[in-house]
Design a protein around this motif. Structure first.
Motif, short mmCIF file in Angstrom:
data_model
loop_
_atom_site.label_atom_id
_atom_site.label_comp_id
_atom_site.label_asym_id
_atom_site.label_seq_id
_atom_site.Cartn_x
_atom_site.Cartn_y
_atom_site.Cartn_z
N MET A 110 0.84 -1.19 0.00
CA MET A 110 0.00 0.00 0.00
C MET A 110 0.88 1.25 0.00
SD MET A 110 -3.07 1.03 -0.25
CE MET A 110 -4.28 -0.13 0.41
N SER A 111 1.03 1.82 -1.19
CA SER A 111 1.73 3.08 -1.32
C SER A 111 0.71 4.22 -1.23
CB SER A 111 2.50 3.13 -2.64
OG SER A 111 3.29 4.31 -2.74
N SER A 112 1.03 5.37 -1.75
CA SER A 112 0.16 6.54 -1.58
C SER A 112 0.20 7.42 -2.82
CB SER A 112 0.63 7.34 -0.36
OG SER A 112 -0.02 8.60 -0.31
N ALA A 113 -0.91 8.08 -3.08
CA ALA A 113 -0.96 9.08 -4.14
C ALA A 113 -0.09 10.28 -3.82
CB ALA A 113 -2.40 9.53 -4.37
N ALA A 114 0.45 10.33 -2.61
CA ALA A 114 1.37 11.41 -2.24
C ALA A 114 2.60 11.43 -3.14
CB ALA A 114 1.79 11.28 -0.78
N VAL A 115 2.87 10.33 -3.84
CA VAL A 115 4.01 10.32 -4.77
C VAL A 115 3.78 11.30 -5.91
CG1 VAL A 115 4.56 7.92 -4.22
CG2 VAL A 115 3.10 8.42 -6.19
N TYR A 116 2.53 11.75 -6.12
CA TYR A 116 2.21 12.69 -7.19
C TYR A 116 2.26 14.16 -6.74
CZ TYR A 116 0.28 8.61 -9.66
OH TYR A 116 0.11 7.39 -10.28
N TYR A 117 2.50 14.40 -5.45
CA TYR A 117 2.48 15.79 -4.96
C TYR A 117 3.47 16.65 -5.75
CZ TYR A 117 -0.71 15.71 -1.02
OH TYR A 117 -1.85 15.66 -0.25
N GLY A 118 3.00 17.86 -6.08
CA GLY A 118 3.77 18.78 -6.90
C GLY A 118 3.25 18.85 -8.32
N LEU A 119 2.40 17.86 -8.69
CA LEU A 119 1.82 17.82 -10.03
C LEU A 119 0.40 18.38 -10.03
CD1 LEU A 119 2.99 14.22 -11.05
CD2 LEU A 119 4.06 16.40 -11.66
N LYS A 120 -0.07 18.78 -11.21
CA LYS A 120 -1.42 19.31 -11.35
C LYS A 120 -2.12 18.60 -12.49
CE LYS A 120 -0.36 23.98 -9.66
NZ LYS A 120 -0.45 25.43 -9.94
N GLY A 121 -3.43 18.41 -12.32
CA GLY A 121 -4.22 17.79 -13.37
C GLY A 121 -4.19 16.28 -13.29
N TYR A 122 -4.49 15.64 -14.45
CA TYR A 122 -4.60 14.19 -14.49
C TYR A 122 -3.23 13.53 -14.36
CZ TYR A 122 -5.47 9.47 -16.13
OH TYR A 122 -5.51 8.11 -16.22
N VAL A 123 -3.18 12.47 -13.53
CA VAL A 123 -1.96 11.68 -13.36
C VAL A 123 -2.32 10.20 -13.46
CG1 VAL A 123 -0.83 13.40 -11.88
CG2 VAL A 123 -2.21 11.59 -10.83
#
Length: 307
Positions: A110-123
């Motif tokens: 179980m990882s986290s969507a926090a790996v996307y922090y700093g990005l905007k929009g669809y990932v």
């Protein structure tokens, strides 16, 4: 196959163990670990689940006999990651590495969507990552260690889930959805104040559904992949609060305190690929999940308000 749930006493862990206790899976044994929650063994025993106390950082237990692991241990407190990134890294990465010394089967992490922090929009899982948040950094580090263990043949296979936001039974009272449900149903309030600007994105996913996905992924020992785990119904936090009120048949006034958010969430994803590859059903409607959680919360905490 023998299944080990590391972090079984966690919020998601308890939902998973309830799901497993209903049967319909292929595991001949289920063992769950816990650290400090002394009430957990009795609770788990009532479900027919075996338990063992385990500190992922310091204990040197051997897990060779287990074929599959759902790994839910580590830090999940974003504030702690900001205050003490060294402790966050230790709880997440060091704990995982200690565990991987003796476990060599199929792992569901179980990882986290926090790996996307700093990005905007669809990932999605193919998006180039450069997290600017310490929690996201430690979780992404764990993802890399799992992949390294697989490529060095220390793991047979892996499934990594980047969880956006889960809610449901056993959720921490300090989190948003429990707070709103308590305010409306137990405290009989008609207003709720949201920290920050209220514009951060949120995509809540019912924990019972997450538990079903984890059970399926644990049996998919031929899958080696990373997935986003979200509901696909992204909205801003103020709208989430209003939708909770609507689900519970309550009028609610939402205000914001206007404080600056250190890490506003400005990205979103969808569950289509996860549903297709793993062969799972679509997430339940948010209203349905909120009602289910509210019924449980009233029974658990309601006292004289329970009806």
């Amino acid at each position: 196959m023998r299944l080990l749930v590391v972090g079984g006493s966690s919020f998601i862990g308890r939902n998973l163990l309830e799901e497993l206790s209903e049967g319909g899976h292929q595991f001949s044994e289920v063992m769950a670990t816990y650290l400090n929650d002394t009430s957990f063994p009795t609770w788990a025993k009532s479900l027919g689940i075996k338990t063992i106390q385990y500190d992922v950082i310091s204990d040197k237990k051997s897990w060779n006999k287990y074929d599959v692991c759902v790994y839910l241990a580590g830090n999940s407190n974003h504030s702690l990651a900001i205050r003490d990134p060294l402790k966050d890294l230790s709880m997440n990465a060091v704990g995982l590495l200690n565990f991987l010394r003796t476990f060599h089967g199929h792992i569901v992490y179980m990882s986290s969507a926090a790996v996307y922090y700093g990005l905007k929009g669809y990932v999605d899982v193919h998006t180039k990552l450069n997290p600017v948040f310490t929690y996201g950094i430690s979780k992404l580090t764990c993802e890399h260690y799992i992949k390294a263990a697989y490529h060095s043949h220390n793991l047979t296979s892996y499934v990594i889930f980047r969880l956006f936001y889960a809610y449901g039974k056993y959720d921490k009272p300090r989190r948003l959805i429990p707070q709103v449900v308590k305010a409306l149903l137990l405290d009989q309030r008609s207003g709720f104040s949201v920290a920050g600007t209220g514009q951060s994105f949120m995509d809540p996913l019912f924990a019972g559904y997450v538990a079903k996905i984890l059970t399926i992924a644990a049996s998919k020992t031929d899958v080696i992949d990373t997935f986003d785990l979200c509901g696909g119904n992204n909205r801003i936090i103020t709208q989430v609060v209003k939708d909770i009120g609507r689900a519970l048949g309550k009028d609610i006034t939402v205000s914001i305190d206007g404080t600056t958010e250190a890490f506003p969430l400005e990205f979103y994803s969808n569950p289509e690929r996860t549903i297709k590859v793993l062969g799972i059903s679509s997430p339940p409607p948010f209203e349905e999940g909120v009602k289910a959680y509210a019924r449980w919360a009233i029974r658990e905490f309601g006292g004289k308000h329970a009806s």
